[in-house]
Design a protein around this motif. Structure first.
Motif, mmCIF file in Angstrom:
data_model
loop_
_atom_site.group_PDB
_atom_site.id
_atom_site.type_symbol
_atom_site.label_atom_id
_atom_site.label_comp_id
_atom_site.label_asym_id
_atom_site.label_seq_id
_atom_site.Cartn_x
_atom_site.Cartn_y
_atom_site.Cartn_z
ATOM 1 N N ALA A 20 0.826 -1.222 0.000
ATOM 2 C CA ALA A 20 0.000 0.000 0.000
ATOM 3 C C ALA A 20 0.853 1.263 0.000
ATOM 4 O O ALA A 20 0.498 2.246 -0.652
ATOM 5 C CB ALA A 20 -0.935 -0.007 1.209
ATOM 6 N N VAL A 21 1.968 1.275 0.736
ATOM 7 C CA VAL A 21 2.716 2.535 0.861
ATOM 8 C C VAL A 21 3.992 2.604 0.023
ATOM 9 O O VAL A 21 4.585 3.673 -0.091
ATOM 10 C CB VAL A 21 3.028 2.898 2.340
ATOM 11 N N ALA A 22 4.384 1.467 -0.599
ATOM 12 C CA ALA A 22 5.628 1.482 -1.398
ATOM 13 C C ALA A 22 5.601 2.571 -2.488
ATOM 14 O O ALA A 22 6.602 3.289 -2.643
ATOM 15 C CB ALA A 22 5.892 0.105 -2.001
ATOM 16 N N PRO A 23 4.483 2.735 -3.239
ATOM 17 C CA PRO A 23 4.524 3.722 -4.318
ATOM 18 C C PRO A 23 4.855 5.133 -3.832
ATOM 19 O O PRO A 23 5.624 5.851 -4.468
ATOM 20 C CB PRO A 23 3.107 3.663 -4.920
ATOM 21 N N GLU A 24 4.330 5.520 -2.663
ATOM 22 C CA GLU A 24 4.594 6.898 -2.211
ATOM 23 C C GLU A 24 6.058 7.086 -1.793
ATOM 24 O O GLU A 24 6.537 8.215 -1.706
ATOM 25 C CB GLU A 24 3.635 7.323 -1.088
ATOM 26 N N HIS A 25 6.774 5.974 -1.557
ATOM 27 C CA HIS A 25 8.204 6.067 -1.217
ATOM 28 C C HIS A 25 9.083 5.749 -2.427
ATOM 29 O O HIS A 25 10.311 5.780 -2.328
ATOM 30 C CB HIS A 25 8.537 5.112 -0.071
ATOM 31 N N GLY A 26 8.454 5.392 -3.561
ATOM 32 C CA GLY A 26 9.202 5.126 -4.787
ATOM 33 C C GLY A 26 10.092 3.897 -4.699
ATOM 34 O O GLY A 26 11.156 3.854 -5.329
ATOM 35 N N ILE A 27 9.704 2.893 -3.897
ATOM 36 C CA ILE A 27 10.503 1.663 -3.782
ATOM 37 C C ILE A 27 9.588 0.456 -3.975
ATOM 38 O O ILE A 27 8.363 0.600 -4.021
ATOM 39 C CB ILE A 27 11.234 1.572 -2.410
ATOM 40 N N THR A 28 10.179 -0.742 -4.089
ATOM 41 C CA THR A 28 9.355 -1.939 -4.284
ATOM 42 C C THR A 28 8.691 -2.324 -2.956
ATOM 43 O O THR A 28 9.187 -1.951 -1.878
ATOM 44 C CB THR A 28 10.210 -3.132 -4.752
ATOM 45 N N PRO A 29 7.621 -3.120 -3.016
ATOM 46 C CA PRO A 29 7.004 -3.582 -1.767
ATOM 47 C C PRO A 29 7.989 -4.346 -0.882
ATOM 48 O O PRO A 29 7.957 -4.230 0.347
ATOM 49 C CB PRO A 29 5.874 -4.502 -2.248
ATOM 50 N N GLN A 30 8.883 -5.117 -1.507
ATOM 51 C CA GLN A 30 9.849 -5.892 -0.720
ATOM 52 C C GLN A 30 10.796 -4.943 0.026
ATOM 53 O O GLN A 30 11.098 -5.155 1.206
ATOM 54 C CB GLN A 30 10.651 -6.828 -1.643
ATOM 55 N N GLN A 31 11.263 -3.897 -0.685
ATOM 56 C CA GLN A 31 12.139 -2.916 -0.024
ATOM 57 C C GLN A 31 11.372 -2.174 1.070
ATOM 58 O O GLN A 31 11.904 -1.872 2.138
ATOM 59 C CB GLN A 31 12.667 -1.901 -1.050
ATOM 60 N N MET A 32 10.091 -1.906 0.782
ATOM 61 C CA MET A 32 9.261 -1.190 1.756
ATOM 62 C C MET A 32 9.087 -2.016 3.029
ATOM 63 O O MET A 32 9.165 -1.493 4.149
ATOM 64 C CB MET A 32 7.884 -0.922 1.114
ATOM 65 N N ALA A 33 8.849 -3.325 2.832
ATOM 66 C CA ALA A 33 8.656 -4.203 3.993
ATOM 67 C C ALA A 33 9.915 -4.187 4.860
ATOM 68 O O ALA A 33 9.844 -4.125 6.088
ATOM 69 C CB ALA A 33 8.338 -5.619 3.530
ATOM 70 N N ARG A 34 11.063 -4.195 4.189
ATOM 71 C CA ARG A 34 12.335 -4.164 4.924
ATOM 72 C C ARG A 34 12.476 -2.863 5.711
ATOM 73 O O ARG A 34 12.907 -2.851 6.864
ATOM 74 C CB ARG A 34 13.455 -4.296 3.882
ATOM 75 N N GLU A 35 12.064 -1.765 5.075
ATOM 76 C CA GLU A 35 12.127 -0.467 5.769
ATOM 77 C C GLU A 35 11.217 -0.449 6.990
ATOM 78 O O GLU A 35 11.570 0.086 8.044
ATOM 79 C CB GLU A 35 11.703 0.672 4.818
ATOM 80 N N LEU A 36 10.009 -1.013 6.819
ATOM 81 C CA LEU A 36 9.039 -1.000 7.927
ATOM 82 C C LEU A 36 9.560 -1.802 9.125
ATOM 83 O O LEU A 36 9.158 -1.547 10.267
ATOM 84 C CB LEU A 36 7.682 -1.562 7.466
ATOM 85 N N CYS A 37 10.438 -2.787 8.851
ATOM 86 C CA CYS A 37 10.979 -3.635 9.932
ATOM 87 C C CYS A 37 12.255 -3.067 10.531
ATOM 88 O O CYS A 37 12.737 -3.598 11.544
ATOM 89 C CB CYS A 37 11.309 -5.028 9.396
ATOM 90 N N ASP A 38 12.800 -2.033 9.908
ATOM 91 C CA ASP A 38 14.109 -1.537 10.322
ATOM 92 C C ASP A 38 14.055 -1.047 11.782
ATOM 93 O O ASP A 38 13.161 -0.285 12.149
ATOM 94 C CB ASP A 38 14.531 -0.383 9.393
ATOM 95 N N GLY A 39 14.978 -1.514 12.590
ATOM 96 C CA GLY A 39 15.022 -1.085 13.998
ATOM 97 C C GLY A 39 14.252 -2.003 14.932
ATOM 98 O O GLY A 39 14.325 -1.857 16.153
ATOM 99 N N TYR A 40 13.487 -2.958 14.376
ATOM 100 C CA TYR A 40 12.715 -3.893 15.218
ATOM 101 C C TYR A 40 13.561 -5.144 15.507
ATOM 102 O O TYR A 40 14.370 -5.556 14.686
ATOM 103 C CB TYR A 40 11.381 -4.262 14.531
#
Ligand code: PLP
Length: 361
Positions: free
Chosen positions: A176-196
């Motif tokens: 859902a949010v990958a397009p607004e960050h200009g990255i793939t869903p897989q990269q987005m998922a990795r970003e969302l997990c960063d720091g956890y």
């Protein structure tokens, strides 16, 4: 037939079954099932963790995570509506001797950072030791944004707490949010997990597997988690047959979640149009905003009690719960879109609701 009850109802596709049938198998408790090892490596690399662990269900990966982060008498901060608190049989308390500290959700699905900070107990023998913050993303179909996820992780780190994501539908959030960050869903998922410190990722929801969930974390954490999984009876043997489905899903079924989100928006828009145009539905049916694959609609209870059996007779299944609003008794219906709901199913469902409204008048 359109089964909107949950994205857990999906059936494995022919291609997924072929992958399962040809999987190389070993004994996962002996750590030598090659397909399970491959799935765990694939997922850990994708989400940026050192290691992963395959388990039978999301309830179990969440429980394993909480029991691996916390000792008896520790406390986990959770949301009142989080699956880990409300929908898992109280497992963290019953089986883990972990005290949940539930917090009210904000309307966007987040826990206020100030509420989290206030809930952390001082080091005092009167109190349980606050040890863990649990976040759920997506939650009830809502996406917790990247900045919020980072803020929670930073807060937890600052206060010396571990943090875990119940990412049963993390991929829906990422798509859902990958397009607004200009990255793939897989990269987005990795970003969302960063720091956890850990994340639980379900394979048997939108990703379409028949069984399975993954827990991801550091090597040390997953070593502890493996002991807890064994204790909970989640150590399985020739799991490659299930892990093969997981590999197929991670390779093929992430990007297509966008179709489920589009179907869900179409359903919401269609129901809103019907509620505007058809007198039987006017002022009776409200579709709440859609961000991913889950739509909630509020319907006046008497009307809902006629609509649900009408739809069920036509093979359209959904779940709902009652609540009392300022204006009376309401049924909140949950419509979950997934791999086995096509755009034709959405049109047929809208058609069925329209026919119901014409008859009811
Ligand atoms: C947000 C969330 N977390 C965890 C789970 C648990 O998954 P499982 O049904 O595989 O135990 C679910 C199941 O619906 C869920 O919705």
């Amino acid at each position: 037939m359109a089964d909107f009850r949950s994205d857990t109802v999906t059936q494995p596709s022919g291609a997924m079954k072929e992958r399962m049938l040809s999987a190389a198998l070993g004994d996962d408790v002996f750590n030598d099932d090659p397909t399970t090892l491959e799935l765990q490596r694939y997922a850990a690399d994708m989400l940026g963790f050192e290691a992963a662990l395959f388990a039978p269900s999301g309830t179990q990966t969440n429980l394993i995570a909480m029991m691996s982060h916390c000792q008896r008498g520790d406390e986990a901060i959770v949301g009142q509506q989080w699956h880990t608190y409300k929908w898992e049989g109280g497992g963290m308390a019953v089986l883990g001797s972990i005290q949940p500290q539930p917090l009210e959700l904000q309307s966007d699905g987040t826990l206020a950072l100030s509420d989290i900070a206030t809930a952390i107990k001082p080091d005092d023998p009167h109190f349980a030791r606050t040890r863990l913050v649990v976040i759920e993303n997506s939650v009830g179909g809502k996406v917790l944004p990247l900045q919020y996820m980072r803020d929670v992780a930073a807060l937890a780190k600052d206060k010396g707490l571990a943090c875990h994501i119940d990412g049963a539908r993390l991929m829906n959030a990422a798509v859902a949010v990958a397009p607004e960050h200009g990255i793939t869903p897989q990269q987005m998922a990795r970003e969302l997990c960063d720091g956890y410190d850990s994340v639980s990722l379900c394979l048997s929801k939108g990703l379409g597997c028949p069984v399975g969930s993954l827990l991801l974390g550091s090597n040390d954490f997953i070593a502890r988690a493996k002991r807890v999984r064994k204790m909970l009876g989640g150590g399985m043997r020739q799991t490659g047959i299930l892990a093969a489905a997981g590999l197929y899903a991670l390779e093929n079924n992430i990007n297509r979640l966008a179709d489920d989100h589009a179907n869900c928006r179409r359903l919401a828009d269609g129901l809103t149009t019907l509620a505007t145009q058809l007198p039987a539905l006017q002022g009776q049916l409200t579709a709440l905003p859609v961000q991913t694959n889950i739509l909630f609609t509020d319907i006046e209870l008497p009307l809902a009690e006629q609509l649900l059996p009408y739809l069920a007779e036509r093979g359209i299944k959904l779940t709902g719960s009652n609540y009392q609003s300022a204006n009376g008794h309401i049924k909140r219906l949950r419509w979950v879109c997934h791999l086995d709901i096509s755009s034709a199913d959405i049109e047929q469902t809208l058609q069925a609701v329209a026919e119901f409204a014409h008859r009811t008048l």
